[in-house]
Design an enzyme around this catalytic site. Structure first.
Site, short mmCIF file in Angstrom:
data_model
loop_
_atom_site.label_atom_id
_atom_site.label_comp_id
_atom_site.label_asym_id
_atom_site.label_seq_id
_atom_site.Cartn_x
_atom_site.Cartn_y
_atom_site.Cartn_z
N PHE C 39 102.47 -18.72 101.55
CA PHE C 39 103.77 -18.76 102.23
C PHE C 39 104.87 -18.92 101.18
CE2 PHE C 39 100.51 -20.44 105.05
CZ PHE C 39 100.73 -19.77 106.25
N VAL C 77 101.39 -23.10 100.37
CA VAL C 77 102.84 -23.06 100.55
C VAL C 77 103.51 -23.21 99.19
CG1 VAL C 77 104.80 -24.13 101.72
CG2 VAL C 77 102.54 -24.13 102.82
N CYS C 78 104.37 -22.28 98.82
CA CYS C 78 105.07 -22.37 97.53
C CYS C 78 105.93 -23.62 97.51
CB CYS C 78 105.94 -21.15 97.29
SG CYS C 78 106.98 -21.33 95.81
N ILE C 79 105.65 -24.50 96.56
CA ILE C 79 106.31 -25.81 96.56
C ILE C 79 107.81 -25.71 96.28
CG2 ILE C 79 105.68 -26.27 94.14
CD1 ILE C 79 105.33 -29.24 95.00
N ALA C 82 109.55 -24.47 99.33
CA ALA C 82 109.45 -25.44 100.42
C ALA C 82 110.42 -26.61 100.23
CB ALA C 82 108.02 -25.95 100.53
#
Lengths: 123, 96, 130, 123, 96, 130
Positions: C39, C77-79, C82
């Protein structure tokens, strides 16, 4: 011509169903205004005319569409369903392929709409 | 052979031209989401150069009322057909 | 074959999440495996644990969780994407001095290196975008 | 021609600076891949060529731009900066108006790029 | 007189045509965000019919390196000028 | 004059939030008032209280809060758009059985009727979209 469409709110719908939520967001704004007793006109422009195509089937995996809402417009006393004629032609559609009767408008008339409504929202 | 996937309508966005620019001679183009508007007879002329290699996703056509309105030159595939196209293609590129 | 999905679109705003979910189930039904969904960009919104869509609409976040439970697909999830958007797990919330969190397992915050790795490791990487 | 560009990753950048974050998101993916030792090519297509225009000033209210990142590309050993020539012409720009030297490509060459990279990402 | 605000480039999106369709004879058009690409000499032809009523936002031009590249027919205004345009116009419409 | 802003874009993903903030400060500096900013569609993300952008980037959520503090501008978030996207205040979180919340005051969850009301009440309504 201008006074014929004169009304409280013009909502311009320029996005098709499903691809983005902007069509539904615009319809929701129109319904709320109508529920508050405002006279509302809807103008379907460009890709927005896709919202009116008949025979829209529910998404196989259940994404909620907008056609049920559009069929309900008259219950909200939203009678001014205006359509950019050029857009319909662009997609090769005819008025009898739409799910409800509409009023086709061309260039000169379209450009008078914004001044004949007290508030305009584009979606 | 690559599969290119386009989710924008040629009526609103010029991105379809980018997809066509990057397509090799054997590559295929699949229209999905709002991209399926391109399968209408009036719109399909934008994709003349990939005739025979043009596909459209059945579920997206149906939900938009366009299933019966598709141009005869467009090959309609369901989501299983979409997966099959990605199996057959070396790689998939998305245009949005 | 081994598939991975790159998802760039938020649920409800665009169709990308719905298209990606449908594609995921179809490839699994055809006997392929789906290593991960990555994501990125607005796609990180698919992990919002507080999402409360109306009853008559699909609950996209829960559907990703069900996909993970049934098929073991990682939800990465791409930190960086995010954090900017207010999607933090308990650990990141603590690190940034915030009370409360907005992402739970099985979604995992991770770096972009994971995306590059998936691209190399899997046979197919398909992008679904807004 | 094909083998000349052969590489691990092709990142296609099709969005201009500031308007959306997709340009930056694509650049970030390219930088990470390069930092992991992969050979990366960047292709600026369409509006993406706007990313390369020189004289980009910081946003008056401080939105972070991408020009500093682009000037750093060679430090990451990203040397293959490819530009769709038609896009440059569309905007009436010449290569000397760009912030770094690029390689201009036209139709036939462009369509060979995707097969000469092991992974392609479009942003 | 209305103010129309366009934030998309004519290079990528056809929405500028919708704005032009809906503009009255006195209406003004302000290019902002990616829309300022339309102020380039090569692009400004798309806006021929509103010459003299075409504006572009200075801050968005500057951040994109386009401030010195604007066509002479485009009137450059800063954000204060943007507010002034909204004061003078009866109403503002956004095209995106 | 009395202004209102309709914001449809999320921060970081699109420029809309930045443009709206700049416009807001400019109209206030010119002596106008800004009754409210109405957050709709992806614009509801502007209220995400857990947003943690990098130090060298603007903190859009905090800038809206500062605008409210200095000028009394209401920050009105469309409740239907927000719930779908996982943006809940404490009250809505309780009502939906969620632990934790993602929106705080001065952002207020409200209905679309407020937008229509602003359109009627204010002299100018300006939309900033993605």
């Amino acid at each position: 011509m201008t006074s014929h469409f004169s009304s409280d709110l013009l909502v311009i719908l320029r996005h098709g169903p499903h691809g983005s939520s902007l069509l539904r967001d615009g319809l929701d704004a129109a319904l709320v205004a109508a529920a508050f007793g405002q006279r509302v006109s809807l103008l379907f422009m460009g890709e927005g005319v896709m919202a009116l195509v008949d025979d829209q089937q529910p998404d196989p995996l259940g994404q909620k569409g907008t056609s049920a809402t559009i069929e309900m417009l008259s219950m909200y006393d939203i009678e001014a369903i205006l359509v950019e004629q050029t857009a319909l032609e662009l997609f090769g559609l005819t008025p009898d392929e739409l799910m409800l009767p509409v009023r086709l408008l061309t260039g000169a008339t379209l450009s008078t709409l914004p001044t004949s409504h007290r508030l305009v929202l584009t979606f | 052979m690559l599969l290119h996937v386009l989710n924008r309508s040629p009526a609103t966005s010029r991105v379809y031209q980018q997809a066509l620019t990057m397509m090799g001679e054997e590559d295929r183009l699949l229209l999905v989401e709002d991209g399926v508007q391109g399968a209408l007879p009036q719109m399909v002329r934008h994709f003349g150069e990939v005739q025979g290699r043009l596909f459209a996703l059945e579920e997206d056509l149906a939900s938009r009322g366009l299933l019966g309105r598709c141009d005869a030159s467009v090959q309609v595939v369901d989501v299983d057909g979409f997966v099959l196209l990605t199996e057959q293609a070396e790689r998939t590129m998305s245009w949005y | 074959m081994r598939y991975a999905i790159l998802l760039l679109g938020a649920p409800y705003s665009h169709q990308a999440s719905h298209s990606a979910l449908r594609f995921a189930h179809a490839l699994l039904a055809r006997g392929h495996s789906l290593d991960a969904v990555f994501f990125y960009h607005d796609g990180v919104q698919n992990a919002a644990r507080l999402a409360a869509p109306p009853q008559d609409e699909r609950h996209v976040v829960d559907e990703w969780i069900a996909l993970h439970a049934e098929h073991g697909t990682s939800l990465e999830v791409c930190i960086a994407a995010a954090l900017r958007r207010g999607l933090l797990d308990e650990r990141e919330a603590a690190r940034h001095g915030k009370s409360g969190h907005s992402i739970d397992a099985p979604f995992e915050l991770t770096g972009l290196g994971q995306l590059i790795d998936l691209g190399q490791r899997c046979d197919r990487l398909i992008t679904f975008a807004p």
